[in-house]
Scaffold this active site. Structure first.
Site, short mmCIF file in Angstrom:
data_model
loop_
_atom_site.label_atom_id
_atom_site.label_comp_id
_atom_site.label_asym_id
_atom_site.label_seq_id
_atom_site.Cartn_x
_atom_site.Cartn_y
_atom_site.Cartn_z
N CYS A 109 0.83 -1.20 0.00
CA CYS A 109 0.00 0.00 0.00
C CYS A 109 0.86 1.24 0.00
CB CYS A 109 -0.90 0.06 1.22
SG CYS A 109 -1.95 -1.37 1.39
N CYS A 164 -0.67 10.53 5.19
CA CYS A 164 0.45 9.79 5.78
C CYS A 164 0.37 9.78 7.30
CB CYS A 164 1.78 10.38 5.35
SG CYS A 164 2.00 10.37 3.57
#
Lengths: 321, 392
Positions: free
Chosen positions: A54, A131
């Site tokens: 991912c 993130c």
């Protein structure tokens, strides 16, 4: 669009100095061993979240004092871009000294704020907000391992946009309260969808359970239903849809007009209806004996038009086809 | 070491000779070549010279055309949309064929045409990352297919497609062939007498010419319905005053690139191979594609456990410019379609790093880069969770 959009690109210009510093010289990067934890009489927790495939994977280490639930030390390993590494570094730092219950309250937004150089300038560009989400998730994972419960215990509501941490209920409420009609408006009001954009529609950076496009569509349908139910019988003719108007007109014709015409072997039916400049034009067609009757264009016509205007609405104009 | 530029597939430095050749056309010979007066006419011989150099550079026949435009993206749009326009003008539904490893200038143009109802076939790549000529042969329907667009050499991998065979297949079937030659020109021989393409596109800035100028080659007998209307320039195929300084610059740039082809194939290749061998010496590294069928300047490598953007960051901290197809480095966070098409696993989409050299790359620069790569790989693998011991 603006000048910056025209030039485009340059992610890194929008990283804060703190992000750069943490990326270049991470402070909490590393591992904690069973031995180190045992030496302090603490419990070692190792939580993994994400996957290399991912593009983001993090492993968080906690050394927890079982008597106080306080996280004595925290380290991490991270496979990810610069902002993912910087976020992990701050996550570990924020955990240290907190109890597990306190740590669970740390969100990705706290992590991002800790990376800001000045309070009002985001530490990372919008698409990189994603993130820091990993930081939030991995803490929940660590806490669930420590408490030996399922991670879902810490999720008290359904989050649609993880970057901005906006819940399903908030989004629905904002749509309804402000009568929002576009996804862009949702983003303006809530910031949901402003960052990695995964939650806007399928096919983005990652798969989501809910998408803003679907929520908007479903909520709009729900709003329409509520509106129809709420007004129901009290609704004014002007507010009705054409189908509802047709039903009203038909009802009056059936109840008040047809019995009289039928008695003379005639009949009438509504062929079409149109809303024109505040009027509702009703086009009728005579059947049976009425079709050839001379009064159908005078007395009968007047009677039908008056009945509809009086019983249904003033705005009705009747036309014979 | 000040800075090292290893991103020549993105753009290149302008050869100083090219810059010098362009100079007079800004302040001295600035006339519009379409003007009848001396300011206009004095420019025309230099345009002729530029065309001579361009024709020679790709060995085009004098009867063919090379349209000067802004870049290969414009050229690709022009060719593809021309076939769409023709299908609309002729009320004929057409099918067009392209591959799944095209530059966005081709793939996004076709995606747009799909929205307009065009039937587009997307060819896969084989295990070597090449568009198999047999796949093209199978996909062509001589009654329906109007255009085939395939990339000559891929920008990410440097892998060179068997374009000569595509030319033969398209000829046999009476179908027009369009090649995006951006990454081929200046790196490998491009000979239009050898390769029977009907259209090729290129950009000057990929071969040490200036940005903002490119060429569209049209073989004699093939036509173009213009994308840009509004003037008689370029035989009415591309409206807009010709950018004469840049056209002159591109002509010389291609001539110089031609002269350097051998150097590219020997010296640049040698440095590339040196860097590639050093990269392959590192554990858990994969280089994509056989180096013998790659442009001599390109390496696409995957470093296990190291996310591309983080690696690019480290390289940049050390003054080295490279390129990553990592989804995390893009504005949209989307995976690079070439990687997806090559099916080399999701890992590459996050760990790929492209190094592309040029004739200006020095051995010192390569040695320095090798040193930085080794150190950075160690540092980032220390941080990385990928290589940690198993816990659960």
């Amino acid at each position: 669009m603006a000048k910056n959009d025209l030039i485009g690109g340059a992610l890194w210009e929008n990283y804060s100095d703190k992000v750069s510093e943490r990326m270049n010289n991470p402070k909490y990067m590393g591992e904690i061993t069973e031995e180190e934890a045992a030496a302090k009489g603490a419990k070692l927790i190792v939580a993994d979240f994400g996957a290399d495939s991912c593009g983001d994977a993090v492993r968080l280490y906690w050394m927890v004092d079982p008597r106080t639930d306080i996280i004595l030390d925290s380290k991490y390993k991270s496979f990810g871009c610069g902002t993912a590494i910087a976020s992990s570094d701050v996550t570990a730092e924020l955990c240290i000294g907190k109890t597990v219950d306190e740590a669970v309250k740390i969100t990705n937004i706290d992590v991002e704020k800790a990376l800001r150089d000045t309070p009002d300038t985001p530490a990372v560009p919008p698409q990189k907000m994603h993130c820091s989400v990993m930081a939030y998730d991995v803490i929940k994972k660590a806490a669930s391992l420590y408490k030996e419960v399922d991670m879902s215990v810490f999720e008290d509501e359904e989050i649609v946009c993880e970057c901005a941490r906006v819940s399903l209920s908030t989004i629905k409420e904002v749509i309804k309260l402000n009568d929002l009609k576009t996804v862009e408006e949702i983003t303006q009001y809530t910031k949901a969808g402003a960052f990695c954009k995964s939650c806007i529609k399928p096919g983005g950076h990652e798969e989501r359970k809910f998408y803003l496009e679907d929520i908007l569509r479903d909520t709009r349908v729900e709003m329409e239903r509520e509106r129809l139910n709420a007004t129901g019988g009290n609704k004014t003719f002007a507010d009705m849809t054409l189908i509802q108007k047709h039903k009203e007109v038909d009802k009056t014709i059936t109840e008040s007009i047809l019995p009289i015409l039928n008695a003379d072997g005639g009949s009438v039916e509504v062929v079409d209806m149109k809303d024109v400049d505040g009027f509702t034009d009703v086009f009728i067609s005579y059947k049976g004996a009425c079709a050839g009757c001379a009064a159908s264009r005078t007395g009968t016509y007047e009677a039908i038009a008056d009945t509809l205007r009086n019983k249904v609405d003033e705005s009705i104009r009747v036309h014979i086809l | 070491m000040e800075r090292v530029y290893l991103d020549n597939n993105a753009t290149t430095l302008v050869d100083p000779l090219v810059k010098e050749a362009m100079e007079p056309f800004f302040t001295k010979m600035y006339g519009n070549p379409n003007s009848l007066h001396s300011f206009g006419t004095e420019v025309r011989p230099y345009m002729g010279l530029a065309l001579d150099r361009l024709y020679a550079g790709i060995n085009a026949d004098d009867e063919d055309d090379i349209i000067i435009n802004s870049c290969a993206s414009e050229g690709n749009n022009t060719v593809i949309k021309s076939f769409y326009f023709d299908s609309v003008l002729n009320h004929k539904k057409v099918q067009m064929i392209t591959s799944s490893i095209e530059h966005p200038a081709v793939s996004e143009t076709y995606e747009f045409l799909e929205k307009l109802g065009v039937d587009v076939k997307w060819l896969p790549v084989n295990a070597d990352g090449i568009v198999d000529p047999d796949e093209l042969r199978k996909a062509i329907d001589p009654d329906k297919t109007s255009l085939v667009s395939i990339i000559w050499a891929n920008n990410e991998t440097g892998l060179i497609n068997p374009v000569k065979e595509y030319g033969e297949i398209c000829r046999e079937n009476g179908v027009k062939l369009h090649l995006d030659a951006v990454q081929a020109i200046g790196k490998i021989p491009v000979d239009m007498q050898e390769v029977m393409a009907d259209y090729i596109t290129f950009s000057a800035h990929k071969f040490h010419g200036p940005k903002g100028v490119g060429g569209l080659y049209i073989r004699r007998g093939s036509t173009i319905t213009p994308l840009m209307h509004g003037g008689e320039q370029m035989a009415g195929i591309r409206a807009g005053t010709v950018n004469t300084p840049y056209m002159v610059g591109m002509g010389l740039a291609l001539e110089l690139a031609g002269k350097n082809l051998d150097f590219e194939n020997t010296e640049v290749r040698k440095l590339r191979d040196k860097l590639e061998d050093a990269i392959l010496d590192i554990e858990d590294v994969e280089v994509i594609g056989d180096r013998n069928i790659r442009t001599p300047n390109t390496i696409l490598a995957s470093f296990r456990g190291i996310e591309g953007e983080a690696f690019l960051w480290d390289l940049n901290q050390n003054g080295i410019a490279a390129s990553t197809g990592s989804a995390c480095s893009s504005e949209s966070l989307e995976s690079n379609p070439t990687f997806v098409a090559m099916d080399i696993g999701a890992d590459l989409a996050h760990t790929g790093m492209r190094f592309s050299l040029s004739r200006y790359t020095t051995e010192d620069e390569i040695d320095y880069t090798i040193d930085v790569i080794r150190k950075s790989v160690k540092r980032l693998r220390d941080i990385s969770s990928t290589n940690s011991k198993e816990y659960i």
